[in-house]
Scaffold this motif. Structure first.
Motif, mmCIF file in Angstrom:
data_model
loop_
_atom_site.group_PDB
_atom_site.id
_atom_site.type_symbol
_atom_site.label_atom_id
_atom_site.label_comp_id
_atom_site.label_asym_id
_atom_site.label_seq_id
_atom_site.Cartn_x
_atom_site.Cartn_y
_atom_site.Cartn_z
ATOM 1 N N ASN A 628 0.713 -1.268 0.203
ATOM 2 C CA ASN A 628 -0.019 -0.029 0.234
ATOM 3 C C ASN A 628 0.909 1.230 0.054
ATOM 4 N N ALA A 629 2.070 1.097 -0.115
ATOM 5 C CA ALA A 629 3.169 2.264 -0.352
ATOM 6 C C ALA A 629 3.134 2.689 -1.812
ATOM 7 N N GLU A 630 3.874 3.911 -1.676
ATOM 8 C CA GLU A 630 3.756 4.621 -3.018
ATOM 9 C C GLU A 630 4.964 3.700 -4.217
ATOM 10 N N GLU A 631 5.584 3.096 -3.752
ATOM 11 C CA GLU A 631 6.715 2.428 -4.707
ATOM 12 C C GLU A 631 7.356 1.390 -3.601
ATOM 13 N N VAL A 632 8.054 0.556 -4.605
ATOM 14 C CA VAL A 632 8.786 -0.437 -4.024
ATOM 15 C C VAL A 632 10.074 -0.799 -5.018
ATOM 16 N N GLU A 633 11.129 -1.102 -4.217
ATOM 17 C CA GLU A 633 12.491 -1.446 -4.720
ATOM 18 C C GLU A 633 12.650 -2.852 -4.362
ATOM 19 N N LEU A 634 13.169 -3.627 -5.300
ATOM 20 C CA LEU A 634 13.355 -5.167 -5.224
ATOM 21 C C LEU A 634 14.781 -5.412 -5.364
ATOM 22 N N LEU A 635 15.335 -6.144 -4.350
ATOM 23 C CA LEU A 635 16.660 -6.538 -4.040
ATOM 24 C C LEU A 635 16.959 -8.077 -4.232
ATOM 25 N N VAL A 636 17.894 -8.538 -5.164
ATOM 26 C CA VAL A 636 18.292 -9.891 -4.915
ATOM 27 C C VAL A 636 19.579 -9.901 -4.281
ATOM 28 N N ASN A 637 19.883 -10.619 -3.396
ATOM 29 C CA ASN A 637 21.070 -10.650 -2.872
ATOM 30 C C ASN A 637 21.944 -9.439 -2.530
ATOM 31 N N GLY A 638 21.119 -8.382 -2.257
ATOM 32 C CA GLY A 638 21.635 -7.052 -2.046
ATOM 33 C C GLY A 638 21.730 -6.002 -3.316
ATOM 34 N N LYS A 639 21.500 -6.552 -4.493
ATOM 35 C CA LYS A 639 21.459 -6.118 -5.972
ATOM 36 C C LYS A 639 20.350 -5.708 -6.284
ATOM 37 N N SER A 640 20.000 -4.500 -6.504
ATOM 38 C CA SER A 640 18.552 -3.741 -6.982
ATOM 39 C C SER A 640 18.266 -4.020 -8.199
ATOM 40 N N ILE A 641 17.183 -4.574 -8.297
ATOM 41 C CA ILE A 641 16.523 -5.045 -9.454
ATOM 42 C C ILE A 641 15.625 -3.858 -10.339
ATOM 43 N N GLY A 642 15.402 -2.779 -9.528
ATOM 44 C CA GLY A 642 14.759 -1.491 -9.737
ATOM 45 C C GLY A 642 13.688 -1.210 -8.756
ATOM 46 N N VAL A 643 13.172 -0.014 -9.255
ATOM 47 C CA VAL A 643 12.165 0.481 -8.279
ATOM 48 C C VAL A 643 10.898 0.639 -9.115
ATOM 49 N N LYS A 644 9.582 0.456 -8.594
ATOM 50 C CA LYS A 644 8.445 0.473 -9.426
ATOM 51 C C LYS A 644 7.320 0.949 -8.464
ATOM 52 N N LYS A 645 6.609 2.004 -9.383
ATOM 53 C CA LYS A 645 5.314 2.819 -8.572
ATOM 54 C C LYS A 645 4.125 1.595 -8.457
ATOM 55 N N ASN A 646 3.528 1.993 -7.388
ATOM 56 C CA ASN A 646 2.392 1.600 -7.210
ATOM 57 C C ASN A 646 1.186 2.068 -8.040
ATOM 58 N N ASP A 647 0.516 1.458 -9.023
ATOM 59 C CA ASP A 647 -0.251 2.122 -10.010
ATOM 60 C C ASP A 647 -1.631 2.086 -9.331
ATOM 61 N N THR A 648 -2.026 3.282 -8.734
ATOM 62 C CA THR A 648 -3.284 3.568 -8.241
ATOM 63 C C THR A 648 -4.564 3.554 -9.096
ATOM 64 N N THR A 649 -4.132 3.840 -10.227
ATOM 65 C CA THR A 649 -5.278 4.386 -11.235
ATOM 66 C C THR A 649 -5.864 3.088 -11.981
ATOM 67 N N ASP A 650 -5.323 2.045 -11.768
ATOM 68 C CA ASP A 650 -5.960 0.686 -12.323
ATOM 69 C C ASP A 650 -6.369 -0.306 -11.295
ATOM 70 N N ILE A 651 -7.415 -0.437 -11.258
ATOM 71 C CA ILE A 651 -8.079 -1.166 -9.955
ATOM 72 C C ILE A 651 -7.745 -2.616 -9.961
ATOM 73 N N THR A 652 -7.146 -2.988 -11.199
ATOM 74 C CA THR A 652 -6.923 -4.622 -11.280
ATOM 75 C C THR A 652 -5.559 -4.619 -11.009
ATOM 76 N N LYS A 653 -4.481 -3.331 -10.935
ATOM 77 C CA LYS A 653 -3.286 -3.441 -10.516
ATOM 78 C C LYS A 653 -3.024 -2.900 -9.470
ATOM 79 N N ARG A 654 -3.767 -2.106 -8.536
ATOM 80 C CA ARG A 654 -3.588 -1.385 -7.799
ATOM 81 C C ARG A 654 -3.133 -2.120 -6.377
ATOM 82 N N ASN A 655 -1.835 -1.687 -5.836
ATOM 83 C CA ASN A 655 -1.276 -2.548 -4.727
ATOM 84 C C ASN A 655 -0.446 -3.842 -5.109
ATOM 85 N N ILE A 656 -0.516 -3.926 -6.514
ATOM 86 C CA ILE A 656 0.140 -5.162 -7.030
ATOM 87 C C ILE A 656 1.225 -4.892 -7.871
ATOM 88 N N ILE A 657 2.440 -5.110 -7.654
ATOM 89 C CA ILE A 657 3.737 -4.768 -8.528
ATOM 90 C C ILE A 657 4.359 -6.059 -8.863
#
Length: 801
Positions: A628-657
């Motif tokens: 339910n946050a604005e964005e998420v950063e994903l890391l595998v073994n400390g290495k960042s895979i990237g940062v993605k925003k929480n799409d709150t405009t699409d009800i089918t994707k909201r809170n799902i990254i």
């Protein structure tokens, strides 16, 4: 002293059995759950007093005999791949001389699915709809010289008599009730709070008295009101009619004013108690207590629902009534852990689909602040209501029993009279040709005779007006609500949330409640509603239940957020991101492709997802982060895979990254959720090592009651040397229990397992197994030990009080 006396009165009847037997009380409700004999199958001689039942099985109630029967691939998946069956129960007792001159009744809260009760070989009562109870007056049949015999026949009926697993047997409490010939009638107390302000609450008490006719006896009725802490805060009294021609008299007492009322709510479920006493010639001839809450309910097309003047959106589940490994046996501890799990994940609501739940369920909903839509029937037809008698012979007895039983519970906010019946004329109860409109008005009128304070509804099949289903080419053109939905107090729609705006164009007065939402659409049904103006929603099958299987080996509904042992799937945390204000992020890894099927014109299913990082080297996986946050950063073994925003405009994707095709590498995957650049929550999955031991967790170590009824849930996990659960570990766990408890079931949460719950061995599933213990009636210690080949054992000593 008043507080102590009140506490004893408030104990459930089974817990208070020894108290009742030790005191000369005006009314005694003696627990009859212990010491029964059980026989699976038919028996022509079962009701005979002289029958030798020594070879029958010893059991205590509550008991579901069907959950103990073998899984059978040839049986119907709708009924949980269990064969239908019949069974007998017998109990003997000696009547005490001091009972003479009192009325003696047997009170059955339910017999599944239909049942007959014989006392000393005479048929004294029956149920044709086992979700509701009844009482049998045995006063004139009791023997004070010979042993008395209660014999109960029960049947699950035919496969077609239910669309889900019903269970079978004496699955709820049984009591022996002793009282005066003049007494409070069955479910005869009705408490309302018609006027509530910050400074005062008006409490109205109505008492239904039986036994007055033809006696011309002076009887006084008194009501004392106690606050949640046991303090006496008000009282009222009135004389009962001396002359009456009616079997019972409903007597309204003068209103009681309670100063500075403590309101019942989801956050503060404060409960008051009314103590009702009937007195004649200076002697108390009946006394009982009833709990209630002081709160206001408001429904409107403009704001949906308000509790105590505050907007509340229902965030709920709609499930059948079984409780996992114990089947439908209504154990209070099994119910309480269910409700506490829901509250933990942000839920505030249960719809009792499609039948009344147990009295203990509502009592615990009152205690924990869970809002209830209380449902009576599925379809209004003989096929769907037990199959033994026509619906027209059933409804007028069922409605009063149900409403009078449940009307004092503050948790009950809405009555539901039926489910998905408006598309087949034979399901609408009455041959009126109007898709259930007249039938609803008939049932509604009878219901409001006994409770005019709450609104009523019927849940709609996801069809349009004139029973138009999705196969009709005009289904997406003529988006008109079903006729029945436009005249119920609250318009309850199963699914079709995208149609609600169009429905309101045709019937703008409707107060809309999504009585079933599909779990496979995740948060879309929630975000897709006008939450400011609508009542709320209930996710269908949020907890796994038995029956309505998509196919063997699954034994029931499996498109859920929690398994039948109440262990959460990753998707449970997604729902929590919307239902709770707690900052949250949770990682789930796709195990396989999505599975779907069609049921009742709706596509259901889910993507198999699990939360562990023990995967196959060299492969890539789709990773979901629920937040339910604005964005998420994903890391595998400390290495960042990237940062993605929480799409709150699409009800089918909201809170799902979704992070597609993330290469697996042993170690750890971490999700960091941020708001405005600051960390709000974090979740990490680690690759675990080889399992070396079992870890044991006890759910309720401090509050286990020595009443012979209370359960204890003991969880066992296979863990590595760091104490982390190893999900791939299988193998069999053996449980050994000794002391002041016994083992009644073993489980592992696997809905596809062919293992039964009886015995003391269970295969680990996802590194998990569980034992369910039942206390004895004597306080003491109970020892439990869990062993598995190649793993260090685990054991605990528990205390019952």
């Amino acid at each position: 002293m008043k507080k102590k006396t009140l506490f004893l009165i408030l104990l459930s009847s089974c817990m208070a059995a020894s108290v009742a037997g030790a005191q000369s009380l005006p009314r005694e409700e003696i627990c009859f759950n212990f010491g029964w004999k059980f026989h699976l199958g038919s028996s022509a001689a079962a009701k005979n007093i002289a029958l030798d039942d020594s070879h029958w099985r010893d059991i205590d109630l509550p008991h579901d005999f069907q959950i103990e029967m073998p899984w059978d691939k040839a049986a119907h998946g709708s009924r949980g791949f269990k064969q239908m069956g019949e069974a007998w129960y017998r109990k003997t007792f000696e009547a005490k001389p001091e009972w003479k001159g009192r009325r003696i009744l047997l009170n059955f809260e339910g017999i599944m699915y239909v049942g007959d009760v014989y006392f000393n070989e005479k048929l004294v009562g029956k149920t044709d709809y086992g979700y509701l109870g009844f009482e049998a007056d045995i006063t004139k049949l009791v023997s004070y010289e010979e042993t008395n015999v209660v014999a109960v026949y029960c049947s699950t009926q035919k496969d077609e008599n239910s669309r889900w697993y019903t269970g079978g047997g004496l699955y709820r409490d049984v009591q022996l009730v002793l009282k005066d010939s003049i007494s409070v009638a069955r479910n005869g107390v009705f408490i309302t709070t018609p006027k509530i302000t910050d400074g005062n609450a008006e409490v109205s008490v109505q008492v239904e008295v039986e036994g007055l006719r033809g006696k011309r006896q002076s009887v006084s009725i008194e009501a004392k009101i106690f606050a949640p802490d046991g303090t006496l805060v008000g009282q009222s009294s009135v004389a009962a009619p001396i002359k009456t021609k009616k079997q019972t008299e409903e007597v309204l007492l003068p209103a009681v004013n309670v100063a500075s009322p403590q309101l019942w709510s989801c956050e503060t479920p404060r409960l008051y108690t009314a103590e009702i006493t009937l007195t004649s010639n200076g002697k108390a001839i009946d006394k009982l207590t009833e709990q209630f809450g002081i709160r206001t309910l408001e429904f409107s097309k403009d704001f949906g629902f308000k509790l105590n003047g505050k907007k509340v959106f229902l965030k709920g589940v709609a499930n059948h009534h079984d409780l996992g490994a114990v089947g439908v046996a209504a154990h209070e501890r099994a119910i309480e852990r269910y409700l506490k799990r829901l509250k933990e994940f942000g839920y505030n609501h249960v719809r009792t689909s499609h039948n009344p739940y147990s009295k203990s369920f509502l009592r615990l909903a009152d205690k924990h602040g869970v809002l209830i839509t209380d449902e009576l029937f599925d379809k209004w037809s003989q096929q769907h209501t037990g199959g033994r008698v026509p619906f027209t012979d059933l409804w007028y007895r069922a409605v009063p029993e149900w409403v009078k039983r449940d009307r004092n519970h503050p948790s009950v906010i809405l009555w539901s009279l039926g489910n998905e019946l408006q598309i087949v004329e034979a399901w609408t109860g009455f041959p009126t040709g109007d898709w259930g409109v007249t039938g609803y008005r008939i049932l509604d009128a009878l219901l409001k005779r006994y409770d005019p304070t709450r609104l009523t509804t019927v849940a709609m099949f996801p069809a349009r007006a004139n029973a138009m289903t999705k196969e009709d080419p005009e289904f997406n053109v003529k988006i008109i609500p079903p006729e029945l939905a436009t005249i119920t107090d609250v318009a309850s729609f199963n699914y079709r949330y995208l149609s609600y705006r169009d429905y309101l164009k045709h019937a703008p007065h409707m107060i809309i409640y999504q009585s079933e939402a599909t779990s496979n659409e995740l948060l879309a049904p929630y975000f897709g509603m006008d939450r400011e103006r609508m009542v709320g929603l209930a996710y269908w099958g949020a907890m796994e239940y038995w029956g309505e299987s998509g196919g063997y080996p699954r034994k029931g509904w499996a498109y859920s957020f929690f398994n039948h042992a109440l262990e959460p799937f990753p998707q449970a945390y997604l729902i929590k991101t919307a239902f709770s204000n707690e900052p949250l992020v949770h990682i789930g890894v796709a195990d396989d492709k999505s599975e779907t099927r069609e049921l009742n014109d709706i596509v259901v299913g889910k993507i198999p997802i699990s939360s562990h990082w023990n995967r196959q080297e060299g492969k890539s996986y789709d990773v979901y982060t629920y937040t339910n946050a604005e964005e998420v950063e994903l890391l595998v073994n400390g290495k960042s895979i990237g940062v993605k925003k929480n799409d709150t405009t699409d009800i089918t994707k909201r809170n799902i990254i979704l992070w597609e095709k993330v290469p697996y590498s042993a170690g750890a995957v971490t999700a960091i959720a941020r708001n405005a650049g600051k960390e709000a929550a974090r979740h990490t999955l680690e690759t675990t090592g080889k399992a070396v031991a079992l870890r044991m967790e006890v759910e309720n170590p401090a509050g286990w009651r020595a009443d012979g009824l209370d359960l204890q849930y003991v969880k066992v996990y296979a863990v590595d040397k760091k104490g982390r659960t190893t999900p791939a570990t299988s193998g069999e766990v053996t449980f050994e229990v000794s002391g002041a408890a016994r083992l009644i079931a073993v489980d592992n949460g696997d809905h596809s397992s062919d293992e039964l719950f009886a015995g003391n061995k269970r295969t680990l599933h996802n590194g998990f197994a569980m034992a369910i213990l039942r206390s004895s009636k004597t306080a003491g210690t109970a020892k439990i030990k869990a062993t598995a080949a190649g793993l260090k054992s685990a054991e605990k000593t528990l205390t019952t009080r």
